[in-house]
Every structure is written in C-alpha cells, then in structure tokens.
Motif scaffolding. Sequence first.
Motif, PDB file in Angstrom:
ATOM      1  N   PHE A  47      21.389 -22.343  17.697  1.00 51.88           N
ATOM      2  CA  PHE A  47      21.769 -21.302  16.737  1.00 51.88           C
ATOM      3  C   PHE A  47      20.944 -20.036  16.929  1.00 51.88           C
ATOM      4  CE2 PHE A  47      21.045 -19.408  12.535  1.00 51.88           C
ATOM      5  CZ  PHE A  47      22.330 -19.060  12.206  1.00 51.88           C
ATOM      6  N   PHE A  48      19.682 -20.189  17.087  1.00 52.91           N
ATOM      7  CA  PHE A  48      18.796 -19.019  17.216  1.00 52.91           C
ATOM      8  C   PHE A  48      18.738 -18.439  18.626  1.00 52.91           C
ATOM      9  CE2 PHE A  48      17.176 -20.646  13.186  1.00 52.91           C
ATOM     10  CZ  PHE A  48      17.055 -19.463  12.464  1.00 52.91           C
ATOM     11  N   VAL A  49      19.100 -19.281  19.616  1.00 57.16           N
ATOM     12  CA  VAL A  49      19.111 -18.744  20.994  1.00 57.16           C
ATOM     13  C   VAL A  49      20.079 -17.576  21.105  1.00 57.16           C
ATOM     14  CG1 VAL A  49      19.794 -19.278  23.372  1.00 57.16           C
ATOM     15  CG2 VAL A  49      18.314 -20.839  22.128  1.00 57.16           C
ATOM     16  N   GLY A  50      21.186 -17.660  20.408  1.00 51.72           N
ATOM     17  CA  GLY A  50      22.138 -16.536  20.435  1.00 51.72           C
ATOM     18  C   GLY A  50      21.531 -15.271  19.839  1.00 51.72           C
ATOM     19  N   PHE A  51      20.809 -15.455  18.752  1.00 50.28           N
ATOM     20  CA  PHE A  51      20.138 -14.270  18.178  1.00 50.28           C
ATOM     21  C   PHE A  51      19.066 -13.705  19.114  1.00 50.28           C
ATOM     22  CE2 PHE A  51      21.705 -16.509  14.347  1.00 50.28           C
ATOM     23  CZ  PHE A  51      22.473 -15.507  13.811  1.00 50.28           C
ATOM     24  N   TYR A  52      18.374 -14.654  19.786  1.00 47.25           N
ATOM     25  CA  TYR A  52      17.362 -14.172  20.747  1.00 47.25           C
ATOM     26  C   TYR A  52      18.010 -13.307  21.827  1.00 47.25           C
ATOM     27  CZ  TYR A  52      14.503 -17.914  18.698  1.00 47.25           C
ATOM     28  OH  TYR A  52      13.825 -18.720  17.851  1.00 47.25           O
ATOM     29  N   LEU A  53      19.154 -13.829  22.305  1.00 49.90           N
ATOM     30  CA  LEU A  53      19.836 -13.040  23.346  1.00 49.90           C
ATOM     31  C   LEU A  53      20.285 -11.678  22.818  1.00 49.90           C
ATOM     32  CD1 LEU A  53      22.021 -15.847  25.050  1.00 49.90           C
ATOM     33  CD2 LEU A  53      19.915 -14.795  25.926  1.00 49.90           C
ATOM     34  N   ILE A  54      20.796 -11.712  21.553  1.00 51.59           N
ATOM     35  CA  ILE A  54      21.198 -10.423  20.952  1.00 51.59           C
ATOM     36  C   ILE A  54      20.009  -9.472  20.889  1.00 51.59           C
ATOM     37  CG2 ILE A  54      21.982  -9.332  18.822  1.00 51.59           C
ATOM     38  CD1 ILE A  54      23.724 -11.852  18.337  1.00 51.59           C
ATOM     39  N   LEU A  55      18.901  -9.995  20.450  1.00 51.15           N
ATOM     40  CA  LEU A  55      17.711  -9.132  20.364  1.00 51.15           C
ATOM     41  C   LEU A  55      17.257  -8.656  21.746  1.00 51.15           C
ATOM     42  CD1 LEU A  55      15.625 -10.963  17.621  1.00 51.15           C
ATOM     43  CD2 LEU A  55      16.983  -8.892  17.395  1.00 51.15           C
ATOM     44  N   PHE A  56      17.298  -9.590  22.729  1.00 53.10           N
ATOM     45  CA  PHE A  56      16.901  -9.174  24.071  1.00 53.10           C
ATOM     46  C   PHE A  56      17.789  -8.033  24.590  1.00 53.10           C
ATOM     47  CE2 PHE A  56      14.622 -13.335  24.660  1.00 53.10           C
ATOM     48  CZ  PHE A  56      13.386 -12.779  24.940  1.00 53.10           C
ATOM     49  N   TYR A  57      19.111  -8.231  24.403  1.00 55.89           N
ATOM     50  CA  TYR A  57      20.032  -7.158  24.823  1.00 55.89           C
ATOM     51  C   TYR A  57      19.746  -5.872  24.043  1.00 55.89           C
ATOM     52  CZ  TYR A  57      22.961 -10.069  27.789  1.00 55.89           C
ATOM     53  OH  TYR A  57      23.430 -10.862  28.807  1.00 55.89           O
ATOM     54  N   GLN A  58      19.490  -6.083  22.751  1.00 52.14           N
ATOM     55  CA  GLN A  58      19.254  -4.918  21.876  1.00 52.14           C
ATOM     56  C   GLN A  58      18.010  -4.170  22.301  1.00 52.14           C
ATOM     57  OE1 GLN A  58      19.716  -5.603  17.602  1.00 52.14           O
ATOM     58  NE2 GLN A  58      17.795  -4.498  17.295  1.00 52.14           N
ATOM     59  N   PHE A  59      16.934  -4.891  22.573  1.00 49.08           N
ATOM     60  CA  PHE A  59      15.678  -4.229  22.957  1.00 49.08           C
ATOM     61  C   PHE A  59      15.634  -3.819  24.434  1.00 49.08           C
ATOM     62  CE2 PHE A  59      14.014  -6.777  19.256  1.00 49.08           C
ATOM     63  CZ  PHE A  59      13.688  -5.688  18.481  1.00 49.08           C
ATOM     64  N   GLY A  60      16.264  -4.613  25.231  1.00 45.04           N
ATOM     65  CA  GLY A  60      16.111  -4.358  26.668  1.00 45.04           C
ATOM     66  C   GLY A  60      17.134  -3.421  27.254  1.00 45.04           C
ATOM     67  N   PHE A  61      18.393  -3.858  27.182  1.00 39.79           N
ATOM     68  CA  PHE A  61      19.418  -3.108  27.910  1.00 39.79           C
ATOM     69  C   PHE A  61      19.869  -1.843  27.193  1.00 39.79           C
ATOM     70  CE2 PHE A  61      19.775  -7.431  29.571  1.00 39.79           C
ATOM     71  CZ  PHE A  61      19.702  -7.193  30.933  1.00 39.79           C
ATOM     72  N   LEU A  62      19.907  -1.902  25.874  1.00 37.70           N
ATOM     73  CA  LEU A  62      20.392  -0.721  25.157  1.00 37.70           C
ATOM     74  C   LEU A  62      19.374   0.429  25.163  1.00 37.70           C
ATOM     75  CD1 LEU A  62      22.130  -2.403  22.089  1.00 37.70           C
ATOM     76  CD2 LEU A  62      23.143  -1.617  24.209  1.00 37.70           C
ATOM     77  N   ARG A  63      18.078   0.096  25.290  1.00 35.94           N
ATOM     78  CA  ARG A  63      17.020   1.114  25.356  1.00 35.94           C
ATOM     79  C   ARG A  63      17.131   2.100  24.205  1.00 35.94           C
ATOM     80  NH1 ARG A  63      16.216   2.582  31.752  1.00 35.94           N
ATOM     81  NH2 ARG A  63      15.743   0.454  32.438  1.00 35.94           N
ATOM     82  N   LEU A  64      17.317   1.534  23.006  1.00 36.84           N
ATOM     83  CA  LEU A  64      17.407   2.404  21.838  1.00 36.84           C
ATOM     84  C   LEU A  64      16.042   2.943  21.500  1.00 36.84           C
ATOM     85  CD1 LEU A  64      19.775   0.225  19.623  1.00 36.84           C
ATOM     86  CD2 LEU A  64      20.383   2.179  21.037  1.00 36.84           C
ATOM     87  N   ALA A 111      12.760   3.396  19.415  1.00 35.53           N
ATOM     88  CA  ALA A 111      11.997   2.307  18.782  1.00 35.53           C
ATOM     89  C   ALA A 111      12.255   2.242  17.283  1.00 35.53           C
ATOM     90  CB  ALA A 111      10.498   2.509  19.063  1.00 35.53           C
ATOM     91  N   LYS A 112      12.281   3.359  16.644  1.00 36.73           N
ATOM     92  CA  LYS A 112      12.466   3.366  15.191  1.00 36.73           C
ATOM     93  C   LYS A 112      13.854   2.852  14.821  1.00 36.73           C
ATOM     94  CE  LYS A 112      12.139   6.418  11.193  1.00 36.73           C
ATOM     95  NZ  LYS A 112      11.862   7.792  10.729  1.00 36.73           N
ATOM     96  N   ALA A 113      14.864   3.368  15.511  1.00 37.70           N
ATOM     97  CA  ALA A 113      16.243   2.918  15.219  1.00 37.70           C
ATOM     98  C   ALA A 113      16.408   1.442  15.548  1.00 37.70           C
ATOM     99  CB  ALA A 113      17.227   3.772  16.012  1.00 37.70           C
ATOM    100  N   THR A 114      15.809   1.018  16.663  1.00 41.29           N
ATOM    101  CA  THR A 114      15.901  -0.394  17.051  1.00 41.29           C
ATOM    102  C   THR A 114      15.233  -1.294  16.025  1.00 41.29           C
ATOM    103  OG1 THR A 114      15.866   0.276  19.359  1.00 41.29           O
ATOM    104  CG2 THR A 114      15.434  -2.036  18.922  1.00 41.29           C
ATOM    105  N   LEU A 115      14.084  -0.851  15.524  1.00 45.64           N
ATOM    106  CA  LEU A 115      13.367  -1.637  14.516  1.00 45.64           C
ATOM    107  C   LEU A 115      14.205  -1.777  13.236  1.00 45.64           C
ATOM    108  CD1 LEU A 115      10.822  -3.120  13.545  1.00 45.64           C
ATOM    109  CD2 LEU A 115       9.902  -0.865  12.861  1.00 45.64           C
ATOM    110  N   ILE A 116      14.786  -0.683  12.839  1.00 44.05           N
ATOM    111  CA  ILE A 116      15.626  -0.736  11.628  1.00 44.05           C
ATOM    112  C   ILE A 116      16.808  -1.676  11.826  1.00 44.05           C
ATOM    113  CG2 ILE A 116      17.125   0.641  10.122  1.00 44.05           C
ATOM    114  CD1 ILE A 116      15.218   3.006  10.610  1.00 44.05           C
ATOM    115  N   LEU A 117      17.442  -1.562  13.025  1.00 41.27           N
ATOM    116  CA  LEU A 117      18.584  -2.436  13.310  1.00 41.27           C
ATOM    117  C   LEU A 117      18.167  -3.907  13.336  1.00 41.27           C
ATOM    118  CD1 LEU A 117      21.574  -2.646  14.032  1.00 41.27           C
ATOM    119  CD2 LEU A 117      20.941  -2.308  16.442  1.00 41.27           C
ATOM    120  N   THR A 118      16.989  -4.150  13.924  1.00 40.16           N
ATOM    121  CA  THR A 118      16.475  -5.544  13.980  1.00 40.16           C
ATOM    122  C   THR A 118      16.230  -6.095  12.580  1.00 40.16           C
ATOM    123  OG1 THR A 118      15.469  -5.109  16.119  1.00 40.16           O
ATOM    124  CG2 THR A 118      14.642  -7.001  14.899  1.00 40.16           C
ATOM    125  N   LEU A 119      15.603  -5.276  11.766  1.00 40.26           N
ATOM    126  CA  LEU A 119      15.338  -5.699  10.390  1.00 40.26           C
ATOM    127  C   LEU A 119      16.644  -5.972   9.643  1.00 40.26           C
ATOM    128  CD1 LEU A 119      12.379  -3.321   9.439  1.00 40.26           C
ATOM    129  CD2 LEU A 119      12.266  -5.772  10.006  1.00 40.26           C
TER     130      LEU A 119
END
Length: 531
Positions: A15-32, A34-42
């Motif tokens: 269940f959480f591996v999918g979220f990990y992948l989402i976060l990895f894609y979110q932090f890594g590939f999207l290169r948003l 930092a502030k916007a990424t943090l808000i989105l993560t939260l």
Amino acid sequence: MQTVLAPRPFNFTHFFVGFYLILFYQFGFLRLRAKATLILTLCVIAAIVIAQLLTRAVEPENFAAGMFYLLNVAVLGHSVNVNAERHVRERYVAVQALAHSNGALQVANAALAQKHDDLELARRDQQIRSDALIALREQQREAAEQASRAKSRFLAAAAHDLRQPMHALNLFLAAADEALEARDIEASSRLIGDARKASVLTARLFNGVLDLSKLESGHVKPVYASVDLSQVIDETVEQLAAFAASRGVALRYGRALRRPAWVRTDADWIPRVLSNLIANGIKYADPSKTGRSTVIVGLVRMPNYVRIDVLDNGIGIAPEHWDAIFQPFVQIGNPERDREKGLGLGLSIVNAVVALLEGHRLELKSIEGRGSRFSVRMPVADQFSLQESAISPVEAPSPQSASSLRGLYVLLVEDDSLVRASMEALFARWGVLFDAVRTVAAFDELLQTIERVPDLIISDYRLPEGSTAHDVVKLLGDHFSRPVPCLVVTGEAGVSMLGTLAERSVLSKPLSADMLIARMLELTGVPARAC
C-alpha cells in the motif's frame, strides 16, 4: 480501490510502496520548487491520514509504521529537492553573473577598442605634428641659410660698391697731394673736388646700407601723424625737377589735383619713398625716347585710402625680374654697375619702409619696353588724428653757409682721433670756437674750467670707459641751469636717445659737411646768413 482489490488485512507494504513511488516521482522527476513540493507532499500525507481516519482501512500499527517510512521519504525527498533547487538557483545566479560579466567584458572591450582608436588617432596626430615640426624646422633652417646667403651677398655687394668710391677717393687724394707738391693749385683744387664727389658717393652708399640695415633689423619705429600728401608730392617734385631736366625727362604732376590729401603715415619716411620712386623712374628713362621721356606723378583719392602713382615710359621691367628689383644692389638695366644710375638701394628701402608702415601697400605693374607704374597705397587720416596731429611737411631748407656758424662756441666729445681731427679742422675753417676731449671724465673736467656757456655740444654716442652720450647729457644738466643743445653723431645703428634728446638731435656717420652745418644751425637757432 485497494479495498476492493485486496481483502483485509491489507498488506501495508504494498500500500505504501505506491505512495513512495509517487513521492519519488514528485520529488525527483518533476523537479518542482521546494516550497510548492513540500506543500503538495503535506497535502498528500494529509489526504492519506484523512482517508485512514474515515475508512480505518489499515490497522493503526501498520498505518503508523507506513506513515513513519512515508514521512522519512518525504523528509529525504524534500531535502533532496531543496538541495536541487539551491543548486539550480546557484547555477542561475552563476549564469546571470557570467552573462553580466560577459556584458561588462564586452563593454570593457568596446571601451578598450575606443581607447585603442583614440590612441591610434593621437599617435597619428602626434606623427603629423612631429612631421610638421620637422618640416617647420627644415623650413626655418632653409630660411636661415637663405637669409645667411642673402646677407653674405648683400655684404659682398656692399663691400664691392664701397671699395669703388673709396679707391677713387684714395687715388684722387694721392694725385692732389702730388699736385700740391708740384704747386699746381688748379689741378689740386680739381682733384680735391673729385675726391669730395667720391667721398659724397661713399657717404650716400654707406648711409643707404645703414638705412636698409636699420629697417630690416626692426630698430626703426614709425611715428604716425596726419600728413598732407599733396604737399609732400609738390616738394618732392620740385626738388627732383632739376635732376629730371638734366636727364632730359619731363616730370609732371597735375596742379589741378593739388588740394589737400591727408593720410596717416610717417612724415619722415614717406617723402623718401616718393623721392626714391620718382628718381628711379628718371634714372631708367628709355634712351630711344629722347625728348619724349616722361615721369608722371598721380594722386588717387578713395574713401578709405589715398594712392600715389609714379608712371614712366622708360625701359620697363620683365615680369621675371619684378621680385628681384626689390633686392639690395640689384639693377636690371645696369649690369656694369654705373654709379651714375644709382646705388641699387632705392627700391629696397622703399619696399622695407612700406612693409614697416601699417596699412601701406606697394604695387608694381610694368611692361618691358613700354614703362612701369609704382603705386603706394596708404590709409586716410581719421578726423580725430587730423585735428590733433596734422603735420604739413616743412619746406626744404635753403642752402646753408658755414659763415653763419662763425663765433659759435662748441664742445666736442669724440674718442676717435681721426674723426676728432677732421671736426677740429672744419671748425677752424668755419670760424667756430671749440674745445675737444675724448672721454666723459675729460669733459667733466673741462666743464669745471670753461668761462662761457657753450652754444652746442657735439658728441659721439659710444665713448671710452663704458660711457655714452647719455652721460654727456647728464653732466650738462648737472652743470648748467639752462638747457644746452646737444648733437649726437654716431656710427652705430639703432641708437636711441628717446627721453633724453629729440630724434633730430641724432645723426649717423658718415655725414656731409652741409648736413652738419644745417643741423648745427637748426639746434643753435642761428639764422642763416647769405653766402
């Protein structure tokens, strides 16, 4: 969806591996950012927590464990994103700084190029100036060499022309001496007369050379006054009428034009200019036009200037000789240098005088074989100077007699023994009482012993022991209460007695006996007696 796909209890690791992948894609590939990424993560984590609270789909222990890892991934991802954003910002700042440096470098390159162009222009300008200075120095050197050569030619010509009458003078005197020894009074008188003619010619030539030398050296300072040019022409024509008649030349000047013509000029030099021009026209009359030779003097009045024209129908001057005739001792029509045709200095003096006088101009037009026209233009006198300093030339003095000087008492200060002896001989022949000394100290002692106030003092300018005629004049002022006239006779050019004596109280050596008599009578105020 997970609830539908997987029965309870869910495998939270899947269940959480999918979220990990989402976060990895979110932090890594999207290169948003930092502030916007943090808000989105939260927001994602908050959504997960809310979903868990609403559905209770995951056991609390498993949910807490999964959230722990999820939060760690979020923290790690956020830190990586922050570092990535910082690196990107640093790169951006570096790129901007590089662009700014490139811009500044381009500006500096442009400024350097401009400075290089300016330096090259300055170098070329300096080179041009250096070349011009070198050319100027070369011109000055060439001009100096030409002036030196001209001066050498002038001195050689002057020496040649002075030797001729001096040679004749010596021979005439030697012949007169032999005639006196033979008691041939008639022959000795004739030879002495010829010697006197040679002496007069020598004096004329020497004075002409001195005048030209003074004019060219700048020692002559013109004295401007308002002069009636018409009267100058009248007197000059009258003085040269006999000379023109002796040459068979008709000298004409229209009497209808003889109303006053006031000009601003030097009253002493302009008559000499006119006299030289008229005499030149008379001397160079065309022999083939005997009985028809004419010299005409004209006067042209204009609003701002007056022009004198001297026209003749003589031999004329070829155009290639127009410049040469104003050089000293150059006589185009006199290759044999006959002194009867003049000294060759008249036009040189005319040219020098006209160049010296402000607002004056000399013009020449001539046709070979038909005649010449010399013109002198001079400025009209303004009304103020006409009212303040109007001068009419004095009439030519009548011939003076040495008998008018008889009984005068003269003190002579002359260091040259020959000149002093010649003056003493003349004074004795004229009946002049005199005392002669050679130094200022002797003159001072003489003043202490004489019992009569002298009528005239005649002094050389340069005297022994560094004294001058100024010292003689000073001693006179200290010794006598009333002014005593003083005549300075000097052989030096450019002598100035201004502030001490009037200009007419200075004569240049050599001078004729007639000139000495005239000036002595003028200074003493003795009226001339008939011969």
